[in-house]
Design a protein around this motif. Structure first.
Motif, PDB file in Angstrom:
ATOM      1  N   PHE B 208       0.826  -1.206   0.000  1.00 30.24           N
ATOM      2  CA  PHE B 208       0.000   0.000   0.000  1.00 30.24           C
ATOM      3  C   PHE B 208       0.860   1.257   0.000  1.00 30.24           C
ATOM      4  CE2 PHE B 208      -3.756  -2.500   1.162  1.00 30.24           C
ATOM      5  CZ  PHE B 208      -4.707  -1.838   0.407  1.00 30.24           C
ATOM      6  N   TYR B 209       1.929   1.182   0.785  1.00 24.34           N
ATOM      7  CA  TYR B 209       2.816   2.348   0.895  1.00 24.34           C
ATOM      8  C   TYR B 209       3.347   2.747  -0.481  1.00 24.34           C
ATOM      9  CZ  TYR B 209       6.467   5.360   2.827  1.00 24.34           C
ATOM     10  OH  TYR B 209       7.261   6.433   3.139  1.00 24.34           O
ATOM     11  N   MET B 210       3.889   1.757  -1.229  1.00 25.60           N
ATOM     12  CA  MET B 210       4.538   2.127  -2.491  1.00 25.60           C
ATOM     13  C   MET B 210       3.547   2.297  -3.636  1.00 25.60           C
ATOM     14  SD  MET B 210       6.732  -1.200  -3.715  1.00 25.60           S
ATOM     15  CE  MET B 210       7.450  -1.844  -2.226  1.00 25.60           C
ATOM     16  N   ARG B 211       2.310   1.857  -3.440  1.00 23.23           N
ATOM     17  CA  ARG B 211       1.331   2.008  -4.513  1.00 23.23           C
ATOM     18  C   ARG B 211       0.509   3.288  -4.346  1.00 23.23           C
ATOM     19  NH1 ARG B 211       0.287  -1.290  -9.203  1.00 23.23           N
ATOM     20  NH2 ARG B 211      -1.865  -1.022  -9.808  1.00 23.23           N
ATOM     21  N   TYR B 212       0.098   3.563  -3.118  1.00 23.14           N
ATOM     22  CA  TYR B 212      -0.842   4.673  -2.926  1.00 23.14           C
ATOM     23  C   TYR B 212      -0.312   5.792  -2.034  1.00 23.14           C
ATOM     24  CZ  TYR B 212      -4.167   1.692  -5.212  1.00 23.14           C
ATOM     25  OH  TYR B 212      -4.786   0.922  -6.143  1.00 23.14           O
ATOM     26  N   PHE B 213       0.347   5.418  -0.916  1.00 24.13           N
ATOM     27  CA  PHE B 213       0.755   6.460   0.026  1.00 24.13           C
ATOM     28  C   PHE B 213       1.872   7.316  -0.552  1.00 24.13           C
ATOM     29  CE2 PHE B 213       3.112   7.757   3.964  1.00 24.13           C
ATOM     30  CZ  PHE B 213       2.196   8.729   4.328  1.00 24.13           C
ATOM     31  N   ARG B 214       2.937   6.656  -0.996  1.00 26.58           N
ATOM     32  CA  ARG B 214       4.045   7.367  -1.642  1.00 26.58           C
ATOM     33  C   ARG B 214       4.381   6.603  -2.918  1.00 26.58           C
ATOM     34  NH1 ARG B 214       7.106  11.679  -0.236  1.00 26.58           N
ATOM     35  NH2 ARG B 214       9.042  10.538   0.162  1.00 26.58           N
ATOM     36  N   PRO B 215       3.618   6.812  -3.987  1.00 27.06           N
ATOM     37  CA  PRO B 215       3.794   5.978  -5.177  1.00 27.06           C
ATOM     38  C   PRO B 215       5.235   6.002  -5.699  1.00 27.06           C
ATOM     39  CG  PRO B 215       1.867   7.378  -5.419  1.00 27.06           C
ATOM     40  CD  PRO B 215       2.574   7.831  -4.186  1.00 27.06           C
TER      41      PRO B 215
END
Lengths: 65, 689
Positions: B208-215
């Motif tokens: 989730f972090y690398m996809r949406y929070f900090r793409p």
């Protein structure tokens, strides 16, 4: 020494794909500086690019025993 | 003068390597320092890389650095991208190095340290590295085609189908055996179960972090994930101490096996960004980090190898798996010496990144050398244990019995003294309830690594190191498991798509669910049988995996040998021909023994007959009688599967020979599919950018 650390850090970023978007933009600039036709699309946003890149990267046999 | 110094250095390396190998080969009855293994390996690798690999590249393959690679010609900025050689090396190594080179040498250590070590060294430099490098070269010259496509184009449709079926079969067996290794490591171990389970939500969080929070912030997300993983290792310790929490994570093997299957199914249908991609990042960092740490610890600590050079079990009576040194040592250690699976990475995947043919030696040959070194370190970690302890951990209850005191007495009677108290003490140090009969290789490797790390970086944290090692193995086993299930799903969808095109649509949910369920039930069946088997299951599944993997290697070498001969390089065809001959010999011998041997610990049919007789006579204990029918069915299935693998191997060998004989007698053969020469215009711009 500092240069070596920088090179190493660049290697890590390249290996992990951390700089994939920067590479994409660089490539985009290179390929789009000559053609000025109407079919030229603006570059993808970072989030859109990453989405495509990630879905493509983990397709197929990528890991072994 | 300069040349003189160079020659002198190489002579020194030869002498040093020869003495190191002589030292470990001729040593009897005394402990030997692990540093000798590392020295011998590095010298052998250096000589092989400098002379043999260079000769193959220059004379046999004739690599041409003026020729544009597919990455340059077909550069699309996505999958075909000319890439710096170190980055390609990193990707290639991360892709080929899995749990195989850790488990195989651990199991093969039952023959003593010597047979496995020699096979890892010479199998790699003469077989595995050559296979990887030649396949990489051939695929690079053919627009990065996959092994299956090359087999079809160069040999014919038969070869192509054999490669496809072989890949699918090996995937199923591989996932089952790896699943079994994880299940055995988590069985009745709340600490390990908690830590391994925690890797799933951690991966999802990083996803989730690398996809949406900090793409796109891959490194940030990975750093977060690695920190959480390390915390989960420590957290497992608290769970283990906690009265009610520990019950939640304390399970029988069978329940864990169902969970692993459910996980595999979920991972195959979830989008890649949620689980597969972030988990892959975490496992790659853990893998590279831990292997580096292990190498550093071995060099700092210089532990003594306590296992004898050769044990009496070379006669086929070994407690971990039945069968003589020849051919079973060579089947057991596949990855680390020669692994057919690598040919799938070296064709199709890596060539799309290769910017110059001159890097083929470093990436193909060098990548496999590094994997071989990982296998040597696994061998060291297994053999620094007291042999008695090693056998106590790895012998199943079906061999040594359930009772600790009896088991210890039995193992001691083989000449490897161990006591129940010693094992109890070790289990307490490692934070486990027991370490008896923890088959599968992972626990003994973890004990070995924990004792090396413990001595090098502080003795007090043994339990933490042990569970760190378990987590490290489990995380990339699970990565192979979900990546493999997904690949199996795609292959199945592709095959079914030929019958009903709708099934071939990789995003049509009913097809996704159906094919994922089929792949999971394929490996799930073998995992289930492995878990209920009182002999531990690994003793059956691992040889089957070895045979399948070596069969795939033989297919790759057949394609390579066929192409060499068709290119008019008959006089050099021994380069791939000799490893091929050796693989065909060991695979066929092993398969033959697994099918016809009258020893019930080796032959599938004789084991099935023995079980049938005992069941009829009513001499089986009730627990075993209840599952006997399933075990008998499975033994028959395994026998037929082995026969199928070896037949597939011979089909492709004959197909290759047919093509070669036709070529040599001037008859028409499928033409070479090498793409035309196109001059490279790429300048190495890595330093400047």
């Amino acid at each position: 020494m500092l240069n070596k650390i920088k090179t190493f850090w660049r290697l890590v970023r390249r290996l992990s794909g951390d700089d994939a978007y920067e590479q994409y933009l660089k490539r985009y600039a290179l390929h789009h500086q000559t053609d000025n036709g109407d079919d030229c699309q603006p570059p993808l946003s970072k989030a859109d690019f990453f989405r495509q890149w990630q879905d493509e990267k983990w397709n197929g046999i990528k890991r072994c025993c | 003068m300069n040349k003189l110094i160079k020659n002198a250095i190489w002579i020194l390396i030869v002498v040093l390597g020869a003495s190191a190998i002589g030292g470990i080969a001729l040593n009897r009855g005394e402990n030997i320092n692990a540093l000798w293994f590392i020295t011998a390996s590095l010298c052998v690798y250096a000589i092989a890389y400098r002379f043999y690999a260079a000769w193959i590249a220059a004379t046999v393959l004739i690599v041409d650095d003026t020729r544009a690679t597919p990455a340059e010609r077909l550069d699309n900025g996505r999958d075909f991208v000319p890439t710096n050689k170190w980055v390609v090396f990193g990707h290639h190594f991360a892709a080929i190095a899995g749990p195989g080179p850790l488990v195989g040498p651990t199991l093969a250590a039952q023959f003593g340290y010597l047979p496995g070590t020699l096979w890892i060294l010479f199998g790699a430099v003469l077989g595995g590295c050559v296979q990887d490098m030649v396949t990489l070269f051939l695929s690079t010259r053919r627009d990065a085609k996959s092994l299956g496509q090359m087999a079809r184009d160069e040999l014919g449709p038969l070869g192509g189908s054999a490669a496809l079926i072989g890949t699918f079969a090996i995937m199923i067996i591989l996932i089952a055996v790896l699943g079994l290794v994880v299940v055995n490591a988590m069985k009745h171990s709340p600490w390990a179960t908690f830590t391994v389970s925690a890797t799933i939500p951690i991966a999802i969080l990083a996803g989730f972090y690398m996809r949406y929070f900090r793409p796109g912030q891959v490194l940030e997300a990975s750093a977060l994930g690695v920190i959480l993983l390390l915390l989960s290792v420590a957290g497992g310790g608290f769970i283990d101490e906690h009265e009610t929490m520990r019950i939640m994570f304390d399970h029988e093997g069978l329940i864990l096996a169902w969970w692993v299957m459910a996980y595999g199914f979920a991972a195959a249908i979830f989008p890649v960004w949620l689980l597969l991609a972030p988990r892959d990042y975490l496992s790659t960092y853990m893998k590279l980090g831990t292997i580096t740490l292990l190498a550093a610890a071995i060099i700092i600590l210089q532990p003594d190898v306590k296992m004898p050079a050769i044990t009496q079990f070379i006669d086929g009576t070994g407690p971990i798996f039945g069968g003589k040194l020849f051919p079973f040592a060579f089947i057991t250690i596949a990855c680390g010496a020669i692994s057919g699976f690598h040919a799938l990475i070296a064709s199709g995947t890596t060539p799309k990144l290769l910017s110059n043919e001159r890097d083929i030696r470093m990436i193909g040959y060098g990548g496999m050398l590094l994997e071989s070194l990982v296998a040597i370190m696994a061998m060291i970690a297994a053999t620094v244990l007291d042999p008695g302890v090693f056998f106590a951990i790895n012998s199943s209850t079906g061999v040594v019995g359930v009772d600790a005191i009896d088991a210890a007495a039995k193992i001691s009677s083989w000449g490897y003294p161990v006591t129940a108290g010693q094992m109890q003490n070790l289990a307490r140090q490692m934070g486990e309830a027991t370490l008896f009969a923890r088959t599968g290789g992972a626990p003994s490797l973890a004990v070995g690594m924990a004792s090396i790390f413990g001595s090098a970086f502080g003795e007090g944290l043994l339990a933490l190191w042990y569970h760190f090692a378990i987590m490290f193995e489990a995380i990339f086993i699970l990565t192979t498991l979900d990546a493999g299930t997904r690949v199996g799903r795609f292959m199945l969808q592709d095959m079914l798509g030929n019958i009903w095109p709708k099934m071939g649509e990789t995003s049509w949910m009913p097809s996704v669910i159906l094919t994922s369920a089929m792949v999971v039930s394929g490996w799930g069946y073998f995992l289930y049988i492995g878990v209920i088997d009182p002999n531990g299951g690994v003793n059956i599944l691992w040889p089957l995996f070895g045979i399948a993997n070596q069969m795939l290697a033989a297919i790759a070498l057949c394609v390579a040998t066929g192409i060499l001969i068709k290119s008019g390089k008959l006089k050099y065809s021994w380069v791939t021909g000799i490893p091929l001959l050796w693989l065909v010999t060991i695979t066929t011998t092993a398969a033959w023994q697994k099918i016809v041997s009258t020893d019930i610990r080796i032959g599938f049919f004789s084991a099935a007959n023995d079980l049938t007789d005992k069941l009829a006579a009513g001499v089986l204990p009730p627990a075993k009688a209840a599952i006997a029918q399933k075990l008998i069915f499975n033994l028959h299935l395994d026998a037929w599967l082995t026969l199928f693998f070896v037949s597939l191997l011979w089909v492709i060998v004959f197909d290759m020979l047919r093509v070669c004989v036709r070529y040599l007698s001037g008859k028409p053969v499928p033409p070479l599919t090498e793409s035309a020469h196109c001059p490279s215009r790429l300048v190495e711009d890595w330093v400047r950018d």
